[in-house]
Write an enzyme that holds these catalytic residues in place. Sequence first.
Site, PDB file in Angstrom:
ATOM      1  N   LYS A  22       9.135  25.070  32.533  1.00 56.98           N
ATOM      2  CA  LYS A  22       9.101  24.739  33.966  1.00 56.98           C
ATOM      3  C   LYS A  22       9.364  25.970  34.811  1.00 56.98           C
ATOM      4  O   LYS A  22       8.562  26.340  35.674  1.00 56.98           O
ATOM      5  CB  LYS A  22      10.165  23.686  34.283  1.00 56.98           C
ATOM      6  CG  LYS A  22      10.439  23.511  35.774  1.00 56.98           C
ATOM      7  CD  LYS A  22      11.527  22.506  36.084  1.00 56.98           C
ATOM      8  CE  LYS A  22      12.919  23.043  36.126  1.00 56.98           C
ATOM      9  NZ  LYS A  22      13.284  23.717  37.387  1.00 56.98           N
ATOM     10  N   ASN A  23      10.489  26.643  34.575  1.00 52.45           N
ATOM     11  CA  ASN A  23      10.891  27.732  35.470  1.00 52.45           C
ATOM     12  C   ASN A  23       9.908  28.894  35.414  1.00 52.45           C
ATOM     13  O   ASN A  23       9.607  29.521  36.430  1.00 52.45           O
ATOM     14  CB  ASN A  23      12.312  28.184  35.137  1.00 52.45           C
ATOM     15  CG  ASN A  23      13.319  27.114  35.518  1.00 52.45           C
ATOM     16  OD1 ASN A  23      13.019  26.217  36.299  1.00 52.45           O
ATOM     17  ND2 ASN A  23      14.512  27.194  34.946  1.00 52.45           N
ATOM     18  N   CYS A 118      22.354  23.890  46.582  1.00 55.08           N
ATOM     19  CA  CYS A 118      21.983  22.650  45.897  1.00 55.08           C
ATOM     20  C   CYS A 118      23.264  22.116  45.258  1.00 55.08           C
ATOM     21  O   CYS A 118      24.335  22.694  45.404  1.00 55.08           O
ATOM     22  CB  CYS A 118      20.893  22.901  44.854  1.00 55.08           C
ATOM     23  SG  CYS A 118      21.494  23.727  43.399  1.00 55.08           S
ATOM     24  N   ARG A 123      23.793  29.113  45.689  1.00 48.65           N
ATOM     25  CA  ARG A 123      22.443  29.637  45.387  1.00 48.65           C
ATOM     26  C   ARG A 123      22.006  30.650  46.439  1.00 48.65           C
ATOM     27  O   ARG A 123      20.970  30.522  47.079  1.00 48.65           O
ATOM     28  CB  ARG A 123      21.440  28.497  45.285  1.00 48.65           C
ATOM     29  CG  ARG A 123      21.833  27.361  44.394  1.00 48.65           C
ATOM     30  CD  ARG A 123      22.004  27.738  42.944  1.00 48.65           C
ATOM     31  NE  ARG A 123      20.786  28.151  42.297  1.00 48.65           N
ATOM     32  CZ  ARG A 123      19.918  27.303  41.719  1.00 48.65           C
ATOM     33  NH1 ARG A 123      20.134  26.019  41.773  1.00 48.65           N
ATOM     34  NH2 ARG A 123      18.841  27.747  41.123  1.00 48.65           N
ATOM     35  N   ASP A 306      21.882  26.497  31.698  1.00 46.97           N
ATOM     36  CA  ASP A 306      21.062  25.279  31.769  1.00 46.97           C
ATOM     37  C   ASP A 306      21.228  24.394  30.545  1.00 46.97           C
ATOM     38  O   ASP A 306      20.674  23.292  30.511  1.00 46.97           O
ATOM     39  CB  ASP A 306      19.579  25.644  31.927  1.00 46.97           C
ATOM     40  CG  ASP A 306      19.304  26.292  33.259  1.00 46.97           C
ATOM     41  OD1 ASP A 306      18.197  26.829  33.435  1.00 46.97           O
ATOM     42  OD2 ASP A 306      20.192  26.293  34.118  1.00 46.97           O
ATOM     43  N   ARG A 398      11.852  16.087  37.472  1.00 47.69           N
ATOM     44  CA  ARG A 398      11.584  17.459  37.942  1.00 47.69           C
ATOM     45  C   ARG A 398      11.362  18.400  36.768  1.00 47.69           C
ATOM     46  O   ARG A 398      10.607  19.365  36.870  1.00 47.69           O
ATOM     47  CB  ARG A 398      12.782  17.946  38.772  1.00 47.69           C
ATOM     48  CG  ARG A 398      12.961  17.259  40.110  1.00 47.69           C
ATOM     49  CD  ARG A 398      13.949  18.022  40.957  1.00 47.69           C
ATOM     50  NE  ARG A 398      13.645  19.438  40.862  1.00 47.69           N
ATOM     51  CZ  ARG A 398      14.571  20.399  40.793  1.00 47.69           C
ATOM     52  NH1 ARG A 398      15.846  20.093  40.810  1.00 47.69           N
ATOM     53  NH2 ARG A 398      14.233  21.664  40.709  1.00 47.69           N
TER      54      ARG A 398
HETATM   55  C1  EPZ Z   1      17.112  30.434  37.725  1.00 44.25           C
HETATM   56  O1  EPZ Z   1      17.766  30.163  38.962  1.00 44.25           O
HETATM   57  C2  EPZ Z   1      16.699  29.081  37.176  1.00 44.25           C
HETATM   58  N1  EPZ Z   1      15.777  28.429  38.102  1.00 44.25           N
HETATM   59  C3  EPZ Z   1      17.936  28.203  36.975  1.00 44.25           C
HETATM   60  O2  EPZ Z   1      17.505  26.978  36.368  1.00 44.25           O
HETATM   61  C4  EPZ Z   1      18.892  28.912  36.024  1.00 44.25           C
HETATM   62  O3  EPZ Z   1      20.068  28.144  35.889  1.00 44.25           O
HETATM   63  C5  EPZ Z   1      19.234  30.309  36.575  1.00 44.25           C
HETATM   64  O4  EPZ Z   1      18.018  31.053  36.795  1.00 44.25           O
HETATM   65  C6  EPZ Z   1      20.128  31.103  35.639  1.00 44.25           C
HETATM   66  O5  EPZ Z   1      19.495  31.246  34.400  1.00 44.25           O
HETATM   67  C7  EPZ Z   1      14.489  28.862  38.161  1.00 44.25           C
HETATM   68  O6  EPZ Z   1      14.090  29.810  37.503  1.00 44.25           O
HETATM   69  C8  EPZ Z   1      13.585  28.089  39.090  1.00 44.25           C
HETATM   70  P1  EPZ Z   1      20.075  33.409  39.450  1.00 44.25           P
HETATM   71  P2  EPZ Z   1      18.117  31.397  39.952  1.00 44.25           P
HETATM   72  O7  EPZ Z   1      19.429  34.114  40.563  1.00 44.25           O
HETATM   73  O8  EPZ Z   1      17.039  32.413  39.892  1.00 44.25           O
HETATM   74  C9  EPZ Z   1      23.895  34.052  42.263  1.00 44.25           C
HETATM   75  C10 EPZ Z   1      17.342  24.667  36.074  1.00 44.25           C
HETATM   76  O9  EPZ Z   1      18.137  23.768  35.804  1.00 44.25           O
HETATM   77  N2  EPZ Z   1      22.964  34.791  43.145  1.00 44.25           N
HETATM   78  O10 EPZ Z   1      20.102  34.042  38.104  1.00 44.25           O
HETATM   79  O11 EPZ Z   1      18.480  30.832  41.264  1.00 44.25           O
HETATM   80  C11 EPZ Z   1      23.608  32.559  42.349  1.00 44.25           C
HETATM   81  O12 EPZ Z   1      24.319  32.004  43.435  1.00 44.25           O
HETATM   82  C12 EPZ Z   1      17.711  25.738  37.068  1.00 44.25           C
HETATM   83  O13 EPZ Z   1      16.194  24.783  35.558  1.00 44.25           O
HETATM   84  C13 EPZ Z   1      23.471  35.445  44.264  1.00 44.25           C
HETATM   85  O14 EPZ Z   1      24.673  35.435  44.530  1.00 44.25           O
HETATM   86  O15 EPZ Z   1      19.419  31.964  39.240  1.00 44.25           O
HETATM   87  C14 EPZ Z   1      24.091  32.033  41.021  1.00 44.25           C
HETATM   88  O16 EPZ Z   1      25.476  31.768  41.101  1.00 44.25           O
HETATM   89  C15 EPZ Z   1      19.115  25.565  37.614  1.00 44.25           C
HETATM   90  N3  EPZ Z   1      22.600  36.079  45.085  1.00 44.25           N
HETATM   91  C16 EPZ Z   1      23.839  33.200  40.070  1.00 44.25           C
HETATM   92  O17 EPZ Z   1      23.643  34.364  40.890  1.00 44.25           O
HETATM   93  C17 EPZ Z   1      21.252  36.115  44.839  1.00 44.25           C
HETATM   94  O18 EPZ Z   1      20.488  36.732  45.622  1.00 44.25           O
HETATM   95  C18 EPZ Z   1      22.633  33.003  39.174  1.00 44.25           C
HETATM   96  O19 EPZ Z   1      21.532  32.970  39.982  1.00 44.25           O
HETATM   97  C19 EPZ Z   1      20.768  35.453  43.692  1.00 44.25           C
HETATM   98  C20 EPZ Z   1      21.640  34.806  42.851  1.00 44.25           C
END
Ligand code: EPZ
Length: 421
Positions: A22-23, A118, A123, A306, A398
């Site tokens: 999906k992602n 969310c 996020r 995840d 989803r």
């Molecule tokens: C991706 O989210 C995935 N979603 C998430 O899957 C997954 O849990 C996550 O990566 C971690 O592996 C998709 O790819 C659509 P991050 P993403 O940027 O990109 C902080 C699921 O269930 N952060 O690695 O949003 C953020 O707040 C979903 O399939 C900042 O602070 O994850 C979080 O605490 C849930 N500033 C942490 O980093 C930023 O600019 C991880 O975020 C970006 C992120």
Amino acid sequence: MDSIVVRRSGELRGTIPIAGAKNTCLKLMGAALLSEEPLTLTNVPRLSDVRTLTQLLESLGVEVAPLAEGQTLVLSAADLTSTTADYEIVRKLRASFNVLGPLIGRTGEAVVSLPGGCAIGARKVDFHIAGLEAMGATVELRDGYVHARGDLKGAEIEFPFASVGATENVMCAAVLARGTTVIRNAAREPDTKALADCLIAMGADIEGAGTSEIVVRGVDRLHGTTHRVITDRIELGTYMIAPAIAGGSVELLGGRRDLVGALCDKMEEAGIGIEETEAGLRVTHAGGPVRSVDVTTAPFPGFPTDLQAQMMALMVFAEGTSVLEETIFENRFMHAPELIRMGADIDVSGGTARVTGVDGLRGAPVMATDLRASFSLILAGLRAEGETRVARVYHLDRGYERVVQKLSGVGATIERVRDDG
Ligand code: EPZ
């Protein structure tokens, strides 16, 4: 709204096909914006998130042609008609924010709604924005939207945290930029590597994807290609835990150990058998106790956040106490109160959950709160006495296709019911 009703199931036996990721698929769809030529994606999962992103891309002028009952998408971004990703769609699908990079990379401008938080956390997207600004974009936050504009040039960028989304947005923005971009502390997820592989097949010059340092040398244009979406490592890991909880032996078709190495290590430490087969991975639990193990989530190749909820559902039945540390998101234990309603012994304090195994759970009406938490309740219901009714399964739709078929196909007692009213 629908619910899923699962009853205590005997040992599971048979095979479960694992769908495309999906992602990764959502980011690959966004990458279509980078070329005037069609991008064809195969092994596309049939999920509501894919349909939602299709709507967004069509609102930008992308033609999206589904083939093979939606398992193939042909995306043609020859003539974009808008560079604004509307709040009404982005609020439903946070991953829509990842059209920002390809959009500004292709057209020099993008107006994308801030995705907002969310259920699992704030996020934030500050790393995404800082990366684009380093490449010369001017970025304004106004009325809940990110207004980005600029003729991008290569830059050296280091992320404070190995953010998946930020790495992928910046990588997509960099492929058509003037000069070379170096991304340090980049995400190493297989999803990110798969996105880079597709961009390279489209003519991009990218080295180091899958490692902490990615180098992107800008090129003038990208051409079309056909790309097969990688196996979904989170769906794979989710279904691996089903026979570990219910007992039995299940082969996950398309599974690869390198996609779920951290999970395999922890499951084997808990006493579950995992073997690689011609067609995928076989998980066997021939009865006997499951040992409790400690888990700390971390960016790849660490234990995936995840899969934390699903692992907790296994630890609920383990002998002893396991400590689960959630380090990626601030609020990702919402499945714990629901498991406690079923009789689990879980003590949550901040980002730490202490799970003490119990002999059995009792089925109960429970509530899905987010995509992965909802599945952990179904997994627990496979072994709980009586009936577990998981409400609000739209969360499940989803990210998981054909859940009832896949689990009933290996002997689970599970059905989907329409809630009255
Ligand atoms: C991706 O989210 C995935 N979603 C998430 O899957 C997954 O849990 C996550 O990566 C971690 O592996 C998709 O790819 C659509 P991050 P993403 O940027 O990109 C902080 C699921 O269930 N952060 O690695 O949003 C953020 O707040 C979903 O399939 C900042 O602070 O994850 C979080 O605490 C849930 N500033 C942490 O980093 C930023 O600019 C991880 O975020 C970006 C992120």
